[in-house]
Design a protein around this motif. Structure first.
Motif, PDB file in Angstrom:
ATOM      1  N   LEU A  64     110.443  57.567 -59.534  1.00 55.43           N
ATOM      2  CA  LEU A  64     109.519  57.061 -58.534  1.00 55.43           C
ATOM      3  C   LEU A  64     108.446  58.118 -58.251  1.00 55.43           C
ATOM      4  CD1 LEU A  64     109.158  54.580 -56.611  1.00 55.43           C
ATOM      5  CD2 LEU A  64     110.433  55.892 -54.909  1.00 55.43           C
ATOM      6  N   LEU A  65     107.181  57.722 -58.307  1.00 54.90           N
ATOM      7  CA  LEU A  65     106.081  58.661 -58.090  1.00 54.90           C
ATOM      8  C   LEU A  65     105.729  58.759 -56.610  1.00 54.90           C
ATOM      9  CD1 LEU A  65     103.490  58.056 -60.947  1.00 54.90           C
ATOM     10  CD2 LEU A  65     105.439  59.592 -60.887  1.00 54.90           C
ATOM     11  N   SER A  86     102.356  67.201 -57.403  1.00 54.82           N
ATOM     12  CA  SER A  86     101.519  67.819 -58.439  1.00 54.82           C
ATOM     13  C   SER A  86     102.270  67.929 -59.751  1.00 54.82           C
ATOM     14  CB  SER A  86     101.051  69.202 -57.978  1.00 54.82           C
ATOM     15  OG  SER A  86     100.194  69.097 -56.866  1.00 54.82           O
ATOM     16  N   GLY A  87     103.548  68.259 -59.676  1.00 51.40           N
ATOM     17  CA  GLY A  87     104.362  68.333 -60.884  1.00 51.40           C
ATOM     18  C   GLY A  87     104.493  66.984 -61.562  1.00 51.40           C
ATOM     19  N   GLN A  88     104.645  65.923 -60.762  1.00 49.58           N
ATOM     20  CA  GLN A  88     104.717  64.587 -61.335  1.00 49.58           C
ATOM     21  C   GLN A  88     103.383  64.205 -61.971  1.00 49.58           C
ATOM     22  OE1 GLN A  88     106.094  62.230 -57.876  1.00 49.58           O
ATOM     23  NE2 GLN A  88     107.897  61.791 -59.114  1.00 49.58           N
ATOM     24  N   ARG A  89     102.293  64.511 -61.287  1.00 47.91           N
ATOM     25  CA  ARG A  89     100.970  64.146 -61.793  1.00 47.91           C
ATOM     26  C   ARG A  89     100.682  64.846 -63.118  1.00 47.91           C
ATOM     27  NH1 ARG A  89      97.878  65.524 -57.595  1.00 47.91           N
ATOM     28  NH2 ARG A  89      98.036  63.491 -56.599  1.00 47.91           N
ATOM     29  N   ILE A 117      97.495  77.485 -65.079  1.00 46.95           N
ATOM     30  CA  ILE A 117      97.575  77.406 -63.621  1.00 46.95           C
ATOM     31  C   ILE A 117      98.776  76.582 -63.154  1.00 46.95           C
ATOM     32  CG2 ILE A 117      96.364  76.707 -61.521  1.00 46.95           C
ATOM     33  CD1 ILE A 117      95.150  79.117 -62.996  1.00 46.95           C
ATOM     34  N   VAL A 118      98.963  75.421 -63.770  1.00 44.26           N
ATOM     35  CA  VAL A 118     100.001  74.505 -63.294  1.00 44.26           C
ATOM     36  C   VAL A 118     101.368  74.843 -63.889  1.00 44.26           C
ATOM     37  CG1 VAL A 118     100.716  72.083 -63.162  1.00 44.26           C
ATOM     38  CG2 VAL A 118      98.298  72.695 -62.960  1.00 44.26           C
ATOM     39  N   GLN A 119     101.397  75.089 -65.186  1.00 40.22           N
ATOM     40  CA  GLN A 119     102.675  75.335 -65.855  1.00 40.22           C
ATOM     41  C   GLN A 119     103.031  76.811 -65.950  1.00 40.22           C
ATOM     42  OE1 GLN A 119     101.976  73.335 -69.617  1.00 40.22           O
ATOM     43  NE2 GLN A 119     102.694  71.364 -68.812  1.00 40.22           N
ATOM     44  N   ARG A 120     102.110  77.691 -65.543  1.00 35.60           N
ATOM     45  CA  ARG A 120     102.344  79.138 -65.615  1.00 35.60           C
ATOM     46  C   ARG A 120     102.699  79.582 -67.035  1.00 35.60           C
ATOM     47  NH1 ARG A 120     100.062  80.664 -60.846  1.00 35.60           N
ATOM     48  NH2 ARG A 120     100.973  79.508 -59.098  1.00 35.60           N
ATOM     49  N   ALA A 121     102.068  78.971 -68.015  1.00 34.54           N
ATOM     50  CA  ALA A 121     102.345  79.305 -69.412  1.00 34.54           C
ATOM     51  C   ALA A 121     101.779  80.686 -69.738  1.00 34.54           C
ATOM     52  CB  ALA A 121     101.726  78.263 -70.334  1.00 34.54           C
ATOM     53  N   PRO A 122     102.420  81.441 -70.612  1.00 36.72           N
ATOM     54  CA  PRO A 122     101.850  82.710 -71.065  1.00 36.72           C
ATOM     55  C   PRO A 122     100.493  82.475 -71.706  1.00 36.72           C
ATOM     56  CG  PRO A 122     104.146  82.512 -71.748  1.00 36.72           C
ATOM     57  CD  PRO A 122     103.737  81.168 -71.214  1.00 36.72           C
ATOM     58  N   ARG A 123      99.554  83.378 -71.470  1.00 41.01           N
ATOM     59  CA  ARG A 123      98.191  83.188 -71.938  1.00 41.01           C
ATOM     60  C   ARG A 123      98.122  82.988 -73.453  1.00 41.01           C
ATOM     61  NH1 ARG A 123      92.942  83.615 -70.484  1.00 41.01           N
ATOM     62  NH2 ARG A 123      93.593  83.883 -68.312  1.00 41.01           N
ATOM     63  N   MET A 166      98.752  69.372 -71.358  1.00 44.28           N
ATOM     64  CA  MET A 166      99.843  69.322 -70.386  1.00 44.28           C
ATOM     65  C   MET A 166     101.068  68.587 -70.929  1.00 44.28           C
ATOM     66  SD  MET A 166      98.652  71.020 -67.862  1.00 44.28           S
ATOM     67  CE  MET A 166      99.743  70.601 -66.520  1.00 44.28           C
ATOM     68  N   ASP A 167     101.026  68.196 -72.207  1.00 40.90           N
ATOM     69  CA  ASP A 167     102.129  67.453 -72.830  1.00 40.90           C
ATOM     70  C   ASP A 167     102.547  66.254 -71.979  1.00 40.90           C
ATOM     71  OD1 ASP A 167     102.375  69.144 -75.094  1.00 40.90           O
ATOM     72  OD2 ASP A 167     103.426  70.607 -73.862  1.00 40.90           O
ATOM     73  N   PRO A 168     101.604  65.344 -71.703  1.00 35.46           N
ATOM     74  CA  PRO A 168     101.905  64.238 -70.801  1.00 35.46           C
ATOM     75  C   PRO A 168     102.866  63.220 -71.401  1.00 35.46           C
ATOM     76  CG  PRO A 168      99.773  63.898 -71.837  1.00 35.46           C
ATOM     77  CD  PRO A 168     100.231  65.272 -72.250  1.00 35.46           C
ATOM     78  N   THR A 169     103.549  62.535 -70.512  1.00 30.88           N
ATOM     79  CA  THR A 169     104.412  61.428 -70.900  1.00 30.88           C
ATOM     80  C   THR A 169     103.580  60.206 -71.251  1.00 30.88           C
ATOM     81  OG1 THR A 169     106.160  62.250 -69.444  1.00 30.88           O
ATOM     82  CG2 THR A 169     106.299  59.943 -70.111  1.00 30.88           C
TER      83      THR A 169
END
Length: 253
Positions: A64-65, A86-89, A117-123, A166-169
Protein backbone atom coordinates in the motif's frame (compact mmCIF):
# COMPACT_ATOMS: atom_id res chain seq x y z
CA UNK A 1 2.48 -5.18 -10.07
CA UNK A 2 0.48 -1.94 -9.89
CA UNK A 3 -3.12 -1.54 -8.86
CA UNK A 4 -5.43 1.33 -8.01
CA UNK A 5 -8.89 1.11 -6.57
CA UNK A 6 -11.60 3.79 -6.51
CA UNK A 7 -9.04 6.61 -6.74
CA UNK A 8 -10.61 10.03 -6.47
CA UNK A 9 -8.92 13.42 -6.71
CA UNK A 10 -10.47 16.86 -6.47
CA UNK A 11 -8.95 20.28 -7.08
CA UNK A 12 -11.27 22.78 -5.44
CA UNK A 13 -14.76 22.24 -6.82
CA UNK A 14 -13.52 20.15 -9.75
CA UNK A 15 -13.42 16.38 -9.39
CA UNK A 16 -10.59 15.33 -11.71
CA UNK A 17 -10.58 11.59 -10.95
CA UNK A 18 -13.90 9.89 -10.31
CA UNK A 19 -13.17 6.51 -8.77
CA UNK A 20 -10.54 5.14 -11.15
CA UNK A 21 -9.66 1.42 -11.04
CA UNK A 22 -6.44 0.21 -12.64
CA UNK A 23 -4.41 -3.02 -12.81
CA UNK A 24 -1.04 -3.49 -14.49
CA UNK A 25 0.66 -6.88 -14.53
CA UNK A 26 4.41 -7.32 -14.18
CA UNK A 27 6.06 -6.71 -17.55
CA UNK A 28 2.91 -5.21 -19.07
CA UNK A 29 2.82 -1.95 -21.02
CA UNK A 30 -0.40 -0.01 -20.47
CA UNK A 31 -1.00 3.03 -22.66
CA UNK A 32 -3.51 5.59 -21.39
CA UNK A 33 -5.21 7.73 -24.02
CA UNK A 34 -7.96 10.31 -23.99
CA UNK A 35 -8.73 13.97 -24.63
CA UNK A 36 -6.99 16.81 -22.83
CA UNK A 37 -8.44 17.36 -19.37
CA UNK A 38 -9.60 13.78 -18.97
CA UNK A 39 -7.43 13.20 -15.86
CA UNK A 40 -4.63 11.15 -17.43
CA UNK A 41 -1.70 13.13 -16.03
CA UNK A 42 -3.35 13.53 -12.63
CA UNK A 43 -3.80 9.77 -12.49
CA UNK A 44 -0.09 9.22 -13.07
CA UNK A 45 0.82 11.77 -10.38
CA UNK A 46 -1.47 10.00 -7.94
CA UNK A 47 0.07 6.63 -8.79
CA UNK A 48 3.47 7.77 -7.52
CA UNK A 49 2.22 10.04 -4.72
CA UNK A 50 3.22 13.32 -6.33
CA UNK A 51 -0.43 14.16 -5.69
CA UNK A 52 -2.29 12.96 -2.63
CA UNK A 53 -5.50 11.09 -3.33
CA UNK A 54 -8.77 12.01 -1.67
CA UNK A 55 -10.03 8.45 -1.42
CA UNK A 56 -9.18 5.00 -2.69
CA UNK A 57 -5.75 3.43 -2.66
CA UNK A 58 -2.75 2.44 -4.77
CA UNK A 59 -0.54 -0.63 -4.37
CA UNK A 60 2.79 -1.48 -5.97
CA UNK A 61 3.79 -5.13 -5.82
CA UNK A 62 1.15 -5.64 -3.14
CA UNK A 63 2.37 -2.81 -0.89
CA UNK A 64 0.00 0.00 0.00
CA UNK A 65 1.44 3.39 -1.02
CA UNK A 66 1.45 6.28 1.42
CA UNK A 67 -0.11 4.26 4.20
CA UNK A 68 0.67 1.15 6.19
CA UNK A 69 -1.72 -1.49 7.38
CA UNK A 70 -1.70 -2.34 11.06
CA UNK A 71 -3.75 -4.22 13.58
CA UNK A 72 -4.70 -7.87 13.56
CA UNK A 73 -7.36 -7.41 10.89
CA UNK A 74 -4.99 -5.73 8.43
CA UNK A 75 -7.77 -3.31 7.48
CA UNK A 76 -6.79 -0.31 9.60
CA UNK A 77 -4.32 2.06 7.99
CA UNK A 78 -2.16 4.96 9.13
CA UNK A 79 -0.12 7.41 7.10
CA UNK A 80 3.51 6.52 6.52
CA UNK A 81 6.34 8.81 7.56
CA UNK A 82 7.62 11.16 4.82
CA UNK A 83 10.93 9.29 4.69
CA UNK A 84 9.12 6.00 4.10
CA UNK A 85 6.93 7.58 1.42
CA UNK A 86 10.07 8.85 -0.34
CA UNK A 87 11.44 5.32 -0.29
CA UNK A 88 8.25 4.01 -1.86
CA UNK A 89 8.26 6.74 -4.51
CA UNK A 90 11.84 5.81 -5.44
CA UNK A 91 10.52 2.45 -6.68
CA UNK A 92 8.30 4.21 -9.25
CA UNK A 93 10.20 5.83 -12.11
CA UNK A 94 8.62 8.98 -13.53
CA UNK A 95 9.26 10.59 -16.91
CA UNK A 96 7.64 14.01 -17.28
CA UNK A 97 6.53 16.01 -20.31
CA UNK A 98 9.08 18.76 -19.66
CA UNK A 99 12.15 16.69 -18.68
CA UNK A 100 12.81 18.49 -15.34
CA UNK A 101 16.57 18.06 -15.58
CA UNK A 102 18.88 20.05 -13.32
CA UNK A 103 20.20 22.75 -15.70
CA UNK A 104 23.42 23.25 -13.75
CA UNK A 105 24.38 19.55 -13.86
CA UNK A 106 25.71 17.49 -16.74
CA UNK A 107 23.77 14.58 -18.20
CA UNK A 108 25.98 12.22 -16.19
CA UNK A 109 25.34 14.01 -12.90
CA UNK A 110 21.62 14.30 -13.58
CA UNK A 111 21.48 10.50 -13.83
CA UNK A 112 23.73 10.01 -10.79
CA UNK A 113 21.78 12.35 -8.52
CA UNK A 114 19.04 9.96 -7.37
CA UNK A 115 21.27 7.01 -6.45
CA UNK A 116 23.72 9.33 -4.65
CA UNK A 117 21.16 11.31 -2.64
CA UNK A 118 18.27 8.89 -2.14
CA UNK A 119 19.99 5.51 -2.15
CA UNK A 120 23.32 6.70 -0.69
CA UNK A 121 25.12 4.70 -3.37
CA UNK A 122 28.93 4.94 -3.54
CA UNK A 123 29.94 7.56 -6.08
CA UNK A 124 31.98 5.16 -8.22
CA UNK A 125 29.07 2.73 -8.48
CA UNK A 126 26.57 5.51 -9.22
CA UNK A 127 28.80 6.89 -11.97
CA UNK A 128 29.35 3.49 -13.55
CA UNK A 129 25.61 2.83 -13.55
CA UNK A 130 24.87 6.28 -14.98
CA UNK A 131 27.32 5.80 -17.84
CA UNK A 132 25.80 2.39 -18.57
CA UNK A 133 22.31 3.89 -18.73
CA UNK A 134 23.37 6.82 -20.90
CA UNK A 135 24.85 4.29 -23.30
CA UNK A 136 21.59 2.36 -23.19
CA UNK A 137 19.65 5.42 -24.36
CA UNK A 138 22.26 6.26 -27.00
CA UNK A 139 23.98 9.14 -25.21
CA UNK A 140 27.30 7.68 -24.11
CA UNK A 141 29.11 10.48 -25.94
CA UNK A 142 27.02 13.19 -24.28
CA UNK A 143 27.71 12.41 -20.63
CA UNK A 144 29.46 15.74 -20.03
CA UNK A 145 26.90 17.85 -21.88
CA UNK A 146 24.57 20.14 -19.95
CA UNK A 147 20.82 20.23 -20.71
CA UNK A 148 21.14 23.49 -22.65
CA UNK A 149 23.59 21.73 -24.98
CA UNK A 150 21.16 18.89 -25.73
CA UNK A 151 18.16 18.70 -28.04
CA UNK A 152 14.74 18.08 -26.55
CA UNK A 153 14.87 14.43 -27.56
CA UNK A 154 18.28 14.02 -25.95
CA UNK A 155 17.08 15.71 -22.76
CA UNK A 156 14.13 13.34 -22.58
CA UNK A 157 16.43 10.36 -23.05
CA UNK A 158 18.57 11.63 -20.17
CA UNK A 159 15.37 11.89 -18.12
CA UNK A 160 14.54 8.26 -18.94
CA UNK A 161 18.05 7.20 -17.92
CA UNK A 162 17.65 9.16 -14.69
CA UNK A 163 14.43 7.33 -13.88
CA UNK A 164 16.02 3.95 -14.65
CA UNK A 165 18.97 4.74 -12.37
CA UNK A 166 16.72 4.15 -9.37
CA UNK A 167 15.98 0.58 -10.55
CA UNK A 168 12.22 1.17 -10.46
CA UNK A 169 9.60 -1.52 -10.18
CA UNK A 170 7.39 0.34 -12.64
CA UNK A 171 7.88 3.29 -15.00
CA UNK A 172 5.28 6.03 -15.43
CA UNK A 173 5.63 8.20 -18.54
CA UNK A 174 3.49 11.32 -18.80
CA UNK A 175 3.20 12.21 -22.51
CA UNK A 176 6.98 11.89 -22.90
CA UNK A 177 6.98 13.23 -26.48
CA UNK A 178 4.48 16.08 -26.19
CA UNK A 179 7.17 18.77 -25.73
CA UNK A 180 9.29 17.56 -28.64
CA UNK A 181 9.54 18.71 -32.23
CA UNK A 182 8.08 16.05 -34.55
CA UNK A 183 11.46 14.96 -35.89
CA UNK A 184 12.67 14.18 -32.34
CA UNK A 185 9.70 12.05 -31.28
CA UNK A 186 11.03 8.85 -32.85
CA UNK A 187 14.24 8.73 -30.84
CA UNK A 188 12.35 8.84 -27.52
CA UNK A 189 9.73 6.32 -28.63
CA UNK A 190 12.58 4.04 -29.71
CA UNK A 191 13.96 4.02 -26.17
CA UNK A 192 10.52 3.24 -24.76
CA UNK A 193 10.12 0.39 -27.26
CA UNK A 194 13.44 -1.06 -26.07
CA UNK A 195 12.29 -0.85 -22.45
CA UNK A 196 9.05 -2.62 -23.34
CA UNK A 197 10.94 -5.38 -25.13
CA UNK A 198 13.14 -5.72 -22.04
CA UNK A 199 10.12 -6.46 -19.85
CA UNK A 200 9.80 -3.15 -17.99
CA UNK A 201 6.38 -2.60 -16.46
CA UNK A 202 5.16 0.72 -17.82
CA UNK A 203 2.16 3.03 -17.78
CA UNK A 204 2.45 5.52 -20.64
CA UNK A 205 0.10 8.46 -21.09
CA UNK A 206 0.43 9.24 -24.78
CA UNK A 207 -1.16 10.94 -27.75
CA UNK A 208 0.98 8.82 -30.12
CA UNK A 209 -1.68 6.38 -31.28
CA UNK A 210 0.67 4.44 -33.56
CA UNK A 211 2.99 3.85 -30.61
CA UNK A 212 0.11 2.68 -28.41
CA UNK A 213 -1.13 0.34 -31.13
CA UNK A 214 2.34 -1.15 -31.65
CA UNK A 215 3.79 -1.37 -28.14
CA UNK A 216 0.94 -1.57 -25.64
CA UNK A 217 -0.28 -4.83 -24.24
CA UNK A 218 -3.42 -2.98 -23.27
CA UNK A 219 -4.86 0.47 -23.97
CA UNK A 220 -7.05 2.36 -21.51
CA UNK A 221 -9.31 5.21 -22.66
CA UNK A 222 -10.20 7.93 -20.14
CA UNK A 223 -12.70 10.75 -20.38
CA UNK A 224 -13.94 13.24 -17.78
CA UNK A 225 -11.99 11.64 -14.96
CA UNK A 226 -13.19 8.08 -15.50
CA UNK A 227 -12.09 4.95 -17.31
CA UNK A 228 -14.46 4.50 -20.24
CA UNK A 229 -13.02 1.24 -21.53
CA UNK A 230 -9.80 -0.73 -21.91
CA UNK A 231 -8.65 -3.60 -24.04
CA UNK A 232 -6.07 -5.02 -26.38
CA UNK A 233 -4.95 -2.42 -28.96
CA UNK A 234 -6.25 -4.51 -31.85
CA UNK A 235 -9.70 -4.52 -30.28
CA UNK A 236 -9.90 -1.02 -28.88
CA UNK A 237 -8.61 0.72 -32.00
CA UNK A 238 -10.60 -1.31 -34.52
CA UNK A 239 -13.81 -2.09 -32.64
CA UNK A 240 -14.25 0.14 -29.58
CA UNK A 241 -17.30 -0.77 -27.55
CA UNK A 242 -18.19 2.68 -26.22
CA UNK A 243 -19.55 5.50 -28.36
CA UNK A 244 -17.32 8.04 -26.59
CA UNK A 245 -14.24 6.00 -27.50
CA UNK A 246 -15.36 5.78 -31.11
CA UNK A 247 -15.90 9.55 -31.25
CA UNK A 248 -12.44 10.25 -29.83
CA UNK A 249 -10.63 7.82 -32.11
CA UNK A 250 -12.39 9.24 -35.15
CA UNK A 251 -10.67 12.56 -34.46
CA UNK A 252 -7.12 11.23 -33.91
CA UNK A 253 -6.76 8.30 -36.31
Amino acid sequence: MLSARAVRKRFGDTEVLKGVDLDVRAGEVLCVIGPSGSGKSTLLRCLNLLESIDSGYVRVDGELLGYEEHGTSGTAVRERRPRDISGQRARIGMVFQRFHLFPHRSALHNVMEGPLIVQRAPRARAEARARELLARVGLADHADHYPAQLSGGQQQRVAIARALAMDPTVMLCDEPTSALDPELVGEVLGVLRDLARGGMTMVVVTHEMAFAREVADRVLFMDQGAVVESGHPADLFTAPRHERTRAFLSTVL
